[in-house]
Design a protein around this motif. Structure first.
Motif, PDB file in Angstrom:
ATOM      1  N   PRO A 187       0.498  -1.263   0.331  1.00  0.00           N
ATOM      2  CA  PRO A 187       0.465  -0.260  -0.318  1.00  0.00           C
ATOM      3  C   PRO A 187       1.002   1.286   0.207  1.00  0.00           C
ATOM      4  O   PRO A 187       0.212   2.816  -0.403  1.00  0.00           O
ATOM      5  CB  PRO A 187      -0.991  -0.070   1.829  1.00  0.00           C
ATOM      6  CG  PRO A 187      -0.977  -1.309   2.037  1.00  0.00           C
ATOM      7  CD  PRO A 187       0.457  -1.663   1.172  1.00  0.00           C
ATOM      8  N   HIS A 188       2.636   1.272   0.148  1.00  0.00           N
ATOM      9  CA  HIS A 188       2.897   2.305   0.395  1.00  0.00           C
ATOM     10  C   HIS A 188       3.632   2.279  -0.584  1.00  0.00           C
ATOM     11  O   HIS A 188       4.382   3.633  -0.841  1.00  0.00           O
ATOM     12  CB  HIS A 188       4.166   2.475   1.964  1.00  0.00           C
ATOM     13  CG  HIS A 188       2.685   1.666   3.019  1.00  0.00           C
ATOM     14  ND1 HIS A 188       2.743   3.231   3.918  1.00  0.00           N
ATOM     15  CD2 HIS A 188       3.406   1.253   4.223  1.00  0.00           C
ATOM     16  CE1 HIS A 188       1.425   2.530   4.939  1.00  0.00           C
ATOM     17  NE2 HIS A 188       2.333   1.656   4.504  1.00  0.00           N
ATOM     18  N   LEU A 189       3.566   1.620  -1.519  1.00  0.00           N
ATOM     19  CA  LEU A 189       4.617   1.878  -2.958  1.00  0.00           C
ATOM     20  C   LEU A 189       3.155   1.693  -4.304  1.00  0.00           C
ATOM     21  O   LEU A 189       3.902   2.415  -5.473  1.00  0.00           O
ATOM     22  CB  LEU A 189       5.341   0.320  -3.023  1.00  0.00           C
ATOM     23  CG  LEU A 189       6.388  -0.126  -1.887  1.00  0.00           C
ATOM     24  CD1 LEU A 189       6.881  -1.202  -2.535  1.00  0.00           C
ATOM     25  CD2 LEU A 189       7.410   1.084  -1.854  1.00  0.00           C
ATOM     26  N   ARG A 190       2.353   0.828  -4.107  1.00  0.00           N
ATOM     27  CA  ARG A 190       1.649   0.864  -5.415  1.00  0.00           C
ATOM     28  C   ARG A 190       1.288   2.276  -6.149  1.00  0.00           C
ATOM     29  O   ARG A 190       1.649   3.257  -5.880  1.00  0.00           O
ATOM     30  CB  ARG A 190       0.785   0.938  -5.250  1.00  0.00           C
ATOM     31  CG  ARG A 190       0.237  -0.996  -4.712  1.00  0.00           C
ATOM     32  CD  ARG A 190      -1.419  -1.324  -4.874  1.00  0.00           C
ATOM     33  NE  ARG A 190      -1.379  -2.677  -5.301  1.00  0.00           N
ATOM     34  CZ  ARG A 190      -0.947  -3.980  -3.739  1.00  0.00           C
ATOM     35  NH1 ARG A 190      -1.687  -2.696  -2.444  1.00  0.00           N
ATOM     36  NH2 ARG A 190      -1.606  -5.305  -3.385  1.00  0.00           N
ATOM     37  N   GLY A 191       1.990   2.614  -6.982  1.00  0.00           N
ATOM     38  CA  GLY A 191       1.639   3.392  -8.537  1.00  0.00           C
ATOM     39  C   GLY A 191       2.868   4.778  -8.004  1.00  0.00           C
ATOM     40  O   GLY A 191       3.012   6.339  -8.802  1.00  0.00           O
ATOM     41  N   ARG A 192       3.997   4.176  -7.183  1.00  0.00           N
ATOM     42  CA  ARG A 192       5.093   5.393  -7.351  1.00  0.00           C
ATOM     43  C   ARG A 192       6.819   4.641  -8.065  1.00  0.00           C
ATOM     44  O   ARG A 192       6.733   2.904  -7.814  1.00  0.00           O
ATOM     45  CB  ARG A 192       5.370   5.008  -5.380  1.00  0.00           C
ATOM     46  CG  ARG A 192       4.337   5.750  -5.003  1.00  0.00           C
ATOM     47  CD  ARG A 192       4.957   5.647  -3.100  1.00  0.00           C
ATOM     48  NE  ARG A 192       3.564   5.763  -2.400  1.00  0.00           N
ATOM     49  CZ  ARG A 192       3.340   7.076  -2.259  1.00  0.00           C
ATOM     50  NH1 ARG A 192       3.410   7.864  -2.509  1.00  0.00           N
ATOM     51  NH2 ARG A 192       1.978   7.891  -1.361  1.00  0.00           N
ATOM     52  N   PRO A 193       7.143   6.079  -8.190  1.00  0.00           N
ATOM     53  CA  PRO A 193       8.252   5.015  -9.399  1.00  0.00           C
ATOM     54  C   PRO A 193       9.416   4.577  -8.342  1.00  0.00           C
ATOM     55  O   PRO A 193       9.013   5.598  -6.978  1.00  0.00           O
ATOM     56  CB  PRO A 193       8.946   6.539  -9.769  1.00  0.00           C
ATOM     57  CG  PRO A 193       7.249   6.938 -10.174  1.00  0.00           C
ATOM     58  CD  PRO A 193       6.481   6.593  -8.941  1.00  0.00           C
ATOM     59  N   LEU A 194       9.493   3.527  -8.239  1.00  0.00           N
ATOM     60  CA  LEU A 194      11.128   3.258  -7.412  1.00  0.00           C
ATOM     61  C   LEU A 194      12.567   3.400  -8.178  1.00  0.00           C
ATOM     62  O   LEU A 194      12.884   3.145  -9.055  1.00  0.00           O
ATOM     63  CB  LEU A 194      11.052   1.816  -7.165  1.00  0.00           C
ATOM     64  CG  LEU A 194       9.445   1.511  -6.773  1.00  0.00           C
ATOM     65  CD1 LEU A 194       9.775  -0.239  -6.246  1.00  0.00           C
ATOM     66  CD2 LEU A 194       9.094   2.069  -4.793  1.00  0.00           C
ATOM     67  N   THR A 195      13.576   3.473  -6.752  1.00  0.00           N
ATOM     68  CA  THR A 195      14.942   3.556  -7.164  1.00  0.00           C
ATOM     69  C   THR A 195      15.428   1.567  -6.752  1.00  0.00           C
ATOM     70  O   THR A 195      14.721   2.480  -5.629  1.00  0.00           O
ATOM     71  CB  THR A 195      15.881   4.933  -7.528  1.00  0.00           C
ATOM     72  OG1 THR A 195      15.254   5.284  -7.688  1.00  0.00           O
ATOM     73  CG2 THR A 195      16.695   4.767  -7.292  1.00  0.00           C
ATOM     74  N   LEU A 196      16.312   1.277  -7.547  1.00  0.00           N
ATOM     75  CA  LEU A 196      16.526   0.246  -7.030  1.00  0.00           C
ATOM     76  C   LEU A 196      17.848   0.415  -6.300  1.00  0.00           C
ATOM     77  O   LEU A 196      18.989   0.846  -7.285  1.00  0.00           O
ATOM     78  CB  LEU A 196      16.303  -0.785  -7.667  1.00  0.00           C
ATOM     79  CG  LEU A 196      14.854  -0.880  -8.082  1.00  0.00           C
ATOM     80  CD1 LEU A 196      14.971  -2.485  -9.940  1.00  0.00           C
ATOM     81  CD2 LEU A 196      14.164  -1.271  -8.005  1.00  0.00           C
ATOM     82  N   GLU A 197      18.468   0.204  -5.209  1.00  0.00           N
ATOM     83  CA  GLU A 197      19.405  -0.138  -4.839  1.00  0.00           C
ATOM     84  C   GLU A 197      20.272  -1.534  -4.319  1.00  0.00           C
ATOM     85  O   GLU A 197      19.284  -2.008  -3.531  1.00  0.00           O
ATOM     86  CB  GLU A 197      19.672   0.630  -2.978  1.00  0.00           C
ATOM     87  CG  GLU A 197      21.527   0.597  -2.581  1.00  0.00           C
ATOM     88  CD  GLU A 197      21.600   1.050  -1.209  1.00  0.00           C
ATOM     89  OE1 GLU A 197      22.478   0.510  -0.255  1.00  0.00           O
ATOM     90  OE2 GLU A 197      20.136   1.932  -0.999  1.00  0.00           O
ATOM     91  N   ARG A 198      20.976  -2.004  -5.263  1.00  0.00           N
ATOM     92  CA  ARG A 198      21.361  -3.143  -5.607  1.00  0.00           C
ATOM     93  C   ARG A 198      22.727  -3.965  -5.384  1.00  0.00           C
ATOM     94  O   ARG A 198      23.839  -3.041  -5.158  1.00  0.00           O
ATOM     95  CB  ARG A 198      21.421  -3.844  -7.802  1.00  0.00           C
ATOM     96  CG  ARG A 198      20.055  -3.844  -8.112  1.00  0.00           C
ATOM     97  CD  ARG A 198      20.127  -3.681  -9.270  1.00  0.00           C
ATOM     98  NE  ARG A 198      20.056  -4.721  -9.321  1.00  0.00           N
ATOM     99  CZ  ARG A 198      20.111  -5.739 -10.398  1.00  0.00           C
ATOM    100  NH1 ARG A 198      20.740  -4.938 -11.666  1.00  0.00           N
ATOM    101  NH2 ARG A 198      20.964  -7.005 -10.807  1.00  0.00           N
ATOM    102  N   HIS A 199      22.719  -4.577  -4.574  1.00  0.00           N
ATOM    103  CA  HIS A 199      24.336  -5.301  -4.255  1.00  0.00           C
ATOM    104  C   HIS A 199      23.857  -7.021  -4.435  1.00  0.00           C
ATOM    105  O   HIS A 199      24.099  -7.428  -3.738  1.00  0.00           O
ATOM    106  CB  HIS A 199      23.434  -5.178  -2.478  1.00  0.00           C
ATOM    107  CG  HIS A 199      24.246  -3.733  -2.145  1.00  0.00           C
ATOM    108  ND1 HIS A 199      25.197  -3.154  -1.788  1.00  0.00           N
ATOM    109  CD2 HIS A 199      22.640  -2.925  -1.418  1.00  0.00           C
ATOM    110  CE1 HIS A 199      25.070  -1.577  -1.335  1.00  0.00           C
ATOM    111  NE2 HIS A 199      23.370  -2.150  -1.837  1.00  0.00           N
ATOM    112  N   PRO A 200      23.711  -7.475  -5.321  1.00  0.00           N
ATOM    113  CA  PRO A 200      24.171  -8.823  -6.173  1.00  0.00           C
ATOM    114  C   PRO A 200      25.521  -9.302  -5.278  1.00  0.00           C
ATOM    115  O   PRO A 200      24.832 -10.402  -5.600  1.00  0.00           O
ATOM    116  CB  PRO A 200      23.589  -8.409  -7.728  1.00  0.00           C
ATOM    117  CG  PRO A 200      24.497  -7.000  -8.364  1.00  0.00           C
ATOM    118  CD  PRO A 200      24.244  -6.066  -6.852  1.00  0.00           C
ATOM    119  N   GLY A 201      26.118  -8.824  -5.100  1.00  0.00           N
ATOM    120  CA  GLY A 201      27.513  -9.791  -4.736  1.00  0.00           C
ATOM    121  C   GLY A 201      27.191  -9.668  -3.068  1.00  0.00           C
ATOM    122  O   GLY A 201      28.145 -10.272  -2.315  1.00  0.00           O
ATOM    123  N   GLY A 202      26.577  -8.404  -2.780  1.00  0.00           N
ATOM    124  CA  GLY A 202      26.006  -8.637  -1.055  1.00  0.00           C
ATOM    125  C   GLY A 202      26.175  -7.364  -0.590  1.00  0.00           C
ATOM    126  O   GLY A 202      26.191  -6.707  -0.802  1.00  0.00           O
TER     127      GLY A 202
END
Length: 305
Positions: free
Chosen positions: A47-62
């Motif tokens: 409910p706090h995310l729907r409709g909102r653009p998101l920026t992803l903070e990615r740590h695929p290596g941990g």
């Protein structure tokens, strides 16, 4: 090592690759743990995310690796993932929209540990429905953050504005005000700046609105700079890329009275507690800033030192 794991999220089964990959080495938490957390917490988080653009903070290596921020939706994302093309200077950016639990699991599979959301929705991007005050502590420790949060709540009460409290999972707290989406970002940030100025004037030895760190002189910084188009804040219930897997969690004002409470009081492993409690429910109605700004002017609170 298991190569893949199928995670059922709503109507979809999402494939998580390398589920045993350790993302939090100090805690032994894996990609499967992260995916399961986001699947489980989806009813509270979405409910706090729907409709909102998101920026992803990615740590695929941990989380021990530096990681990176990603705005554009990766080309390989499936068609069922929500998207919103938003204008920027010189072009556009197509952001992810998290509309369902399956998207949260998919993002976890991509090593998206932390989700950062806009304060406005894609259908009216220049008119936020949240105002945020970021209480950024100095060297004084968390006691100063507690005091600032209480003082800010009292001032917002004077202005007849509801306020919501959230840990950041990092160092400080966020205080948010639900808005009716009528005021543009410039007006929202100007109002937030006025409120912060009043609060700093009331407590000049403890609080400051000074952007320059050298000029803060150990005082807590009242940051309102995130109230702008295209800026993001950590999403409620998102995991932070820190040891212990702390969560940016909605909390109640009474939590400030707990001597053990701090910015990392909730963790990924506290999912049962996060699902049991709903400190922000029922959600307060979004308010107009016009009446609150009138109260500032009528009472003379707008004056700054």
């Amino acid at each position: 090592m298991t190569e893949t794991l199928k995670v059922r999220a709503g109507r979809r089964a999402v494939t998580v690759s390398r589920p045993e990959k350790v993302l939090f080495p100090e805690d032994g938490l894996t990609k499967a743990d992260l995916a399961e957390y986001y699947r489980a917490v989806a009813p509270r988080m979405l409910p706090h995310l729907r409709g909102r653009p998101l920026t992803l903070e990615r740590h695929p290596g941990g989380v021990g690796d530096r990681g990176f921020f990603q705005k554009d939706v990766p080309d390989h994302f499936p068609d069922w993932v929500g998207r919103a093309e938003m204008p920027k200077e010189g072009g556009t950016v197509t952001y992810v929209l998290a509309e369902d639990a399956a998207t949260l699991v998919l993002l976890a599979d991509q090593g998206s540990v932390t989700l950062h959301r806009w304060l406005s929705k894609a259908d009216r991007p220049h008119h936020p429905d949240r105002l945020v005050f970021d209480l950024d502590p100095s060297e004084e420790g968390f006691g100063a953050v507690r005091d600032a949060a209480r003082w800010l709540r009292d001032l917002l009460d004077e202005l007849e504005l509801p306020s919501l409290l959230m840990t950041t999972g990092s160092r400080g707290l966020h205080v948010l005000v639900p808005l009716d989406r009528k005021a543009p970002y410039d007006d929202v940030r100007a109002f937030a700046s006025d409120v912060a100025g009043v609060l700093a004037a009331r407590h000049p030895d403890r609080l400051t609105t000074e952007v320059r760190k050298k000029a803060r002189e150990g005082r807590l910084y009242l940051d309102v700079q995130r109230n702008a188009y295209g800026q993001t804040v950590v999403a409620p219930y998102t995991v932070r890329a820190r040891a212990g897997a702390p969560v940016a969690a909605p909390v109640g004002w009474g939590d400030l009275d707990d001597p053990e409470f701090d910015a990392r009081a909730r963790r990924l492993t506290d999912v049962d507690l996060l699902l049991k409690e709903d400190p922000w429910g029922p959600a307060p109605r979004g308010r107009s800033l016009r009446a609150a700004a009138d109260r500032l002017r009528r009472t003379g609170l707008r004056a700054r030192p």
